[in-house]
Design an enzyme around this catalytic site. Structure first.
Site, PDB file in Angstrom:
ATOM      1  N   GLY A  39       0.810  -1.218   0.000  1.00 22.46           N
ATOM      2  CA  GLY A  39       0.000   0.000   0.000  1.00 22.46           C
ATOM      3  C   GLY A  39       0.839   1.261   0.000  1.00 22.46           C
ATOM      4  O   GLY A  39       2.004   1.268   0.405  1.00 22.46           O
ATOM      5  N   GLY A  56       8.812  -0.206   0.787  1.00 21.43           N
ATOM      6  CA  GLY A  56       9.365  -1.350   1.511  1.00 21.43           C
ATOM      7  C   GLY A  56       9.285  -1.335   3.024  1.00 21.43           C
ATOM      8  O   GLY A  56       9.736  -2.284   3.664  1.00 21.43           O
ATOM      9  N   GLU A  86       5.121   2.714  -6.357  1.00 20.51           N
ATOM     10  CA  GLU A  86       3.940   3.037  -7.169  1.00 20.51           C
ATOM     11  C   GLU A  86       3.819   4.543  -7.427  1.00 20.51           C
ATOM     12  O   GLU A  86       2.739   5.035  -7.755  1.00 20.51           O
ATOM     13  CB  GLU A  86       2.656   2.531  -6.494  1.00 20.51           C
ATOM     14  CG  GLU A  86       2.560   1.041  -6.337  1.00 20.51           C
ATOM     15  CD  GLU A  86       2.409   0.262  -7.640  1.00 20.51           C
ATOM     16  OE1 GLU A  86       2.647   0.820  -8.718  1.00 20.51           O
ATOM     17  OE2 GLU A  86       2.061  -0.925  -7.541  1.00 20.51           O
ATOM     18  N   HIS A 168      -4.783  -7.092  -8.526  1.00 23.52           N
ATOM     19  CA  HIS A 168      -3.868  -6.281  -7.722  1.00 23.52           C
ATOM     20  C   HIS A 168      -4.544  -5.620  -6.523  1.00 23.52           C
ATOM     21  O   HIS A 168      -4.305  -6.001  -5.395  1.00 23.52           O
ATOM     22  CB  HIS A 168      -3.203  -5.242  -8.649  1.00 23.52           C
ATOM     23  CG  HIS A 168      -2.205  -4.376  -7.975  1.00 23.52           C
ATOM     24  ND1 HIS A 168      -1.384  -3.521  -8.660  1.00 23.52           N
ATOM     25  CD2 HIS A 168      -1.889  -4.212  -6.668  1.00 23.52           C
ATOM     26  CE1 HIS A 168      -0.603  -2.881  -7.806  1.00 23.52           C
ATOM     27  NE2 HIS A 168      -0.909  -3.278  -6.589  1.00 23.52           N
TER      28      HIS A 168
END
Ligand SMILES: [Zn+2]
Length: 219
Positions: A39, A56, A86, A168
């Site tokens: 997220g 991460g 993202e 996804h």
């Protein structure tokens, strides 16, 4: 911009946003909308800078100091970590939608289940979905963390605020972070309700006249 108060310095405003991002990411984790390091969320700052969650890191414990400040090309301006992988999807939303000041991406299990099954969610199932989310496109699969995913989302960005991403997760946009987060919460709840309604024989959609009334009211 997300919040601006004439008495606030830019640094104070950025710090406030750092805390808001961390608090919202913790809520995402607590609600089960993300697990582990999944997220990412961001807000638009002044001068078209963006504050985004780091790549991460454990989203249950991510701190305000972990947030990364970037420009609209993705260059890091300030931060001790790499920005979310993202970021391309977030930046595409800010570039194409001047009205959008916050972007939320997660993998909430019910709506992600629909995305994994490539099944769309009806927007006229509940009044709040009709009024606050609008139609929800199912975006063709693109490899996560790659520009390819942003390219798949881009054609839908001008016309929609909530998206199912095939195999996804989900993406929601808002005028501020609370607005985008609430859209994700409502989206996930609508996926739960849709699934239950289908187990009970299928949803009965709101009449078109009511849909138009609700949409007019929310404008
Ligand atoms: Zn994801």
């Amino acid at each position: 911009m997300e919040i601006i108060n004439s008495n606030q310095t830019y640094t104070e405003m950025v710090n406030e946003m750092r805390k808001l991002l961390a608090d919202t990411m913790h809520r995402m984790y607590e609600h089960g909308f993300v697990v582990a390091a999944e997220g990412n969320i961001s807000v638009r700052l002044l001068n078209n800078q963006v504050l985004i969650t780091p790549s991460g890191l454990d989203k249950a414990t991510v701190s305000p100091e972990d947030m990364v400040r970037i420009d609209l090309d993705g260059n890091v301006i300030e931060g001790n970590h790499k920005p979310s992988s993202e970021l391309h999807m977030h930046l595409a939303a800010y570039k194409l939608r001047p009205d959008v000041n916050a972007v939320v991406h997660g993998h909430p299990p019910f709506s992600t289940g629909f995305a994994a099954a490539h099944i769309s969610l009806p927007s006229s199932i509940l009044p709040e979905v009709t009024a606050l989310l609008g139609d929800i496109p199912v975006v063709e699969y693109g490899t996560p963390s790659c520009e390819e995913l942003a390219k798949k989302v881009e054609p839908y960005l001008p016309s929609y605020d909530c998206f199912l991403l095939e195999n996804h997760g989900v993406l929601t946009l808002g005028k501020n972070l609370q607005h985008a987060f609430h859209r994700l919460e409502i989206l996930e709840n609508s996926a739960k309700v849709t699934l239950i309604a289908r187990l009970l024989g299928g949803e009965k959609l709101l009449p078109q006249a009511e849909v138009e009334k609700l949409r007019k009211k929310s404008q």
